[in-house]
Design a protein around this motif. Sequence first.
Motif, short mmCIF file in Angstrom:
data_model
loop_
_atom_site.label_atom_id
_atom_site.label_comp_id
_atom_site.label_asym_id
_atom_site.label_seq_id
_atom_site.Cartn_x
_atom_site.Cartn_y
_atom_site.Cartn_z
N UNK A 235 -17.88 -15.74 4.78
CA UNK A 235 -17.82 -15.84 6.25
C UNK A 235 -17.95 -14.46 6.88
N UNK A 236 -17.41 -13.46 6.20
CA UNK A 236 -17.55 -12.07 6.61
C UNK A 236 -17.85 -11.23 5.36
N UNK A 237 -18.61 -10.17 5.53
CA UNK A 237 -18.88 -9.29 4.39
C UNK A 237 -17.79 -8.25 4.23
N UNK A 238 -17.14 -7.92 5.33
CA UNK A 238 -16.02 -6.97 5.33
C UNK A 238 -15.04 -7.40 6.41
N UNK A 239 -13.75 -7.17 6.16
CA UNK A 239 -12.76 -7.34 7.21
C UNK A 239 -12.45 -5.94 7.72
N UNK A 240 -12.90 -5.65 8.92
CA UNK A 240 -12.92 -4.27 9.42
C UNK A 240 -11.57 -3.59 9.34
N UNK A 241 -10.50 -4.32 9.63
CA UNK A 241 -9.18 -3.70 9.70
C UNK A 241 -8.70 -3.18 8.34
N UNK A 242 -9.23 -3.73 7.24
CA UNK A 242 -8.82 -3.27 5.92
C UNK A 242 -9.18 -1.80 5.70
N UNK A 243 -10.13 -1.29 6.49
CA UNK A 243 -10.54 0.10 6.37
C UNK A 243 -9.90 1.01 7.40
N UNK A 244 -8.90 0.50 8.13
CA UNK A 244 -8.13 1.37 9.02
C UNK A 244 -7.38 2.41 8.18
N UNK A 245 -7.05 3.52 8.79
CA UNK A 245 -6.44 4.63 8.05
C UNK A 245 -5.06 4.29 7.51
N UNK A 246 -4.35 3.40 8.17
CA UNK A 246 -3.01 3.03 7.72
C UNK A 246 -2.95 1.53 7.46
N UNK A 247 -2.47 1.16 6.27
CA UNK A 247 -2.36 -0.25 5.87
C UNK A 247 -0.98 -0.48 5.29
N UNK A 248 -0.25 -1.42 5.87
CA UNK A 248 1.08 -1.75 5.39
C UNK A 248 1.33 -3.24 5.53
N UNK A 249 2.59 -3.61 5.67
CA UNK A 249 2.94 -5.02 5.82
C UNK A 249 4.12 -5.16 6.77
N UNK A 250 4.34 -6.41 7.20
CA UNK A 250 5.40 -6.68 8.16
C UNK A 250 6.25 -7.85 7.69
N UNK A 251 7.56 -7.71 7.86
CA UNK A 251 8.53 -8.77 7.55
C UNK A 251 8.71 -9.62 8.80
N UNK A 252 8.60 -10.93 8.66
CA UNK A 252 8.51 -11.81 9.84
C UNK A 252 9.75 -12.67 10.11
N UNK A 253 10.78 -12.60 9.29
CA UNK A 253 11.93 -13.50 9.45
C UNK A 253 12.58 -13.35 10.83
N UNK A 254 12.86 -14.46 11.46
CA UNK A 254 13.51 -14.45 12.78
C UNK A 254 15.02 -14.42 12.61
N UNK A 255 15.74 -14.31 13.74
CA UNK A 255 17.20 -14.35 13.68
C UNK A 255 17.68 -15.71 13.20
N UNK A 256 16.93 -16.75 13.53
CA UNK A 256 17.29 -18.09 13.04
C UNK A 256 17.27 -18.15 11.52
N UNK A 257 16.29 -17.51 10.91
CA UNK A 257 16.21 -17.47 9.45
C UNK A 257 17.35 -16.63 8.89
N UNK A 258 17.59 -15.49 9.50
CA UNK A 258 18.67 -14.60 9.04
C UNK A 258 20.03 -15.28 9.16
N UNK A 259 20.17 -16.14 10.18
CA UNK A 259 21.44 -16.87 10.36
C UNK A 259 21.56 -18.05 9.41
N UNK A 260 20.50 -18.40 8.73
CA UNK A 260 20.50 -19.56 7.85
C UNK A 260 20.26 -20.87 8.56
N UNK A 261 19.79 -20.79 9.80
CA UNK A 261 19.58 -22.00 10.60
C UNK A 261 18.15 -22.52 10.56
N UNK A 262 17.25 -21.75 9.96
CA UNK A 262 15.84 -22.17 9.87
C UNK A 262 15.25 -21.61 8.59
#
Length: 496
Positions: A235-262
């Motif tokens: 569908x794409x030959x390259x994903x442009x953002x993969x070549x950005x100078x900085x590449x990391x990751x993000x933790x997505x858990x909400x407060x509901x998850x942290x509280x054990x409610x979701x």
Amino acid sequence: MTKRLLSLLFAILLIISVVACKSAEVTDSGESDNGTTITDGGSDSLQSDSDSQGGSGSNTDNGLSDNKEPEVYDAVYIDGVNIENYTLVIPSMDDIYAYYTALSINDYFNNVYGYYLLMLTADMGESDCEILIGDTGREESNTGLDFKKGEYTLYKKGDKVVLDGYGVYVGAGMGELISKYLTKDGAPCFADIKDIPNTAKKSVYAPTAPAKNVILMIGDGMGYNHVEAALKNGLISEFAAKDFMSVGSSVTRSQSVLNGDATYTDSAAAATALATGYKTINGYIGKDANKNDIKNVRELAHEFGALTAVITTDVITGATPGGFLAHNISRNNTAELQAEIDKLIADGKVDYCEGEVDDKITEHTRKALTKTAYSGKPFFMMIEEARIDKRSHDGNLSSAMDKVMWYNDAIVCAATYAMIDWSTVVIVTADHETGGLIEDANAQYGFKYTTGNHTNADVPVYALGYGTEIFNGKATENTDIAKFIATHFGAESFGQ
């Protein structure tokens, strides 16, 4: 208008461009054939026939000797030729990096100076004065350089200015020229650019001044494997953002998850985290876990004096745009959210606000840049591709990959603008992963969904621009993205 039709229209003007380049050369007396006059001046301010226009560039030498007064210009020139008489040349309309770079250059000169440069593909003829973008096949484009991430070149051979580089960095040389010659005291100015290198040499994109502008791009539901599926299925030959100078990751858990409610975050809590720097309860928009309104980065930017934009393929009251526009105890209170957003627009507190843009996401990205990027003020923009999430909930991988493709085009559009304006940061991420997408050699597309819901998988963070190295190689909380954005709009302390 299609790319092919644009090409045909541009071709009609080719002969005009060929003649204009020669006719625009400045004579020894300083007067060009079109009546433009370059005059000597006793100050470093820029004068036109009618009024002052700014400075003569951040580099005041511009090829002048030390014992001579700086010249004052009434247009942008390259070695005495008005840049209006240059043609932008790209390899083909299918080279998205060169194509969007050419559009970004044209948008810049059109919005700042009122110039519109002819744009052609390399097979449509040759003019004398050209700005060659990427590997056009022209002799002058043969740099002999093997570019890696972040690398670019800028040089001039005869009447050809050559811009080339790796991926989105192909146009970084134009950003270098704009910063060096066409900006003074933070404002655009006129100049005659006289000392472009005459040999190809690698440079590395590395802004040295703090950024003023931020573009945040959210692929709703987009995990790592959504990108990989689109790549491996062509569908794409390259994903442009993969070549950005900085590449990391993000933790997505909400407060509901942290509280054990979701089990996992929803988009409302995720958007609130990305917009405010607060973890909150699933369903809450712009409110903390105690139901208090909390300021988002768009509001902060507006108060700072920046222009702001929100674009989404979802409805404008959707959870993600809502996180940057509204405050409500429930994402389902659509009428209340709409009323709040309508008031923002009526009060002039958001400068560009569009929902349900669908496959026109890139078109609206350009329109929003036109609205916000050339005013002399800083800007903040949030762009969401919502349909990756929606199609993943449906288990429709084919359509989800298609939406990654459209999202990628918008990313290239934003990133090539950032190459023209080095004071802009671009951050590409997701609010959460949807579908638990995994590789499976026996599945139709080599990948399969394992759930119809969201997951707690970390999502990618790709970042470009000054200061974004804080994300490189790290897993950060989604709230840290909001806190980083806030520093650009006067808040060193933001979020929880």
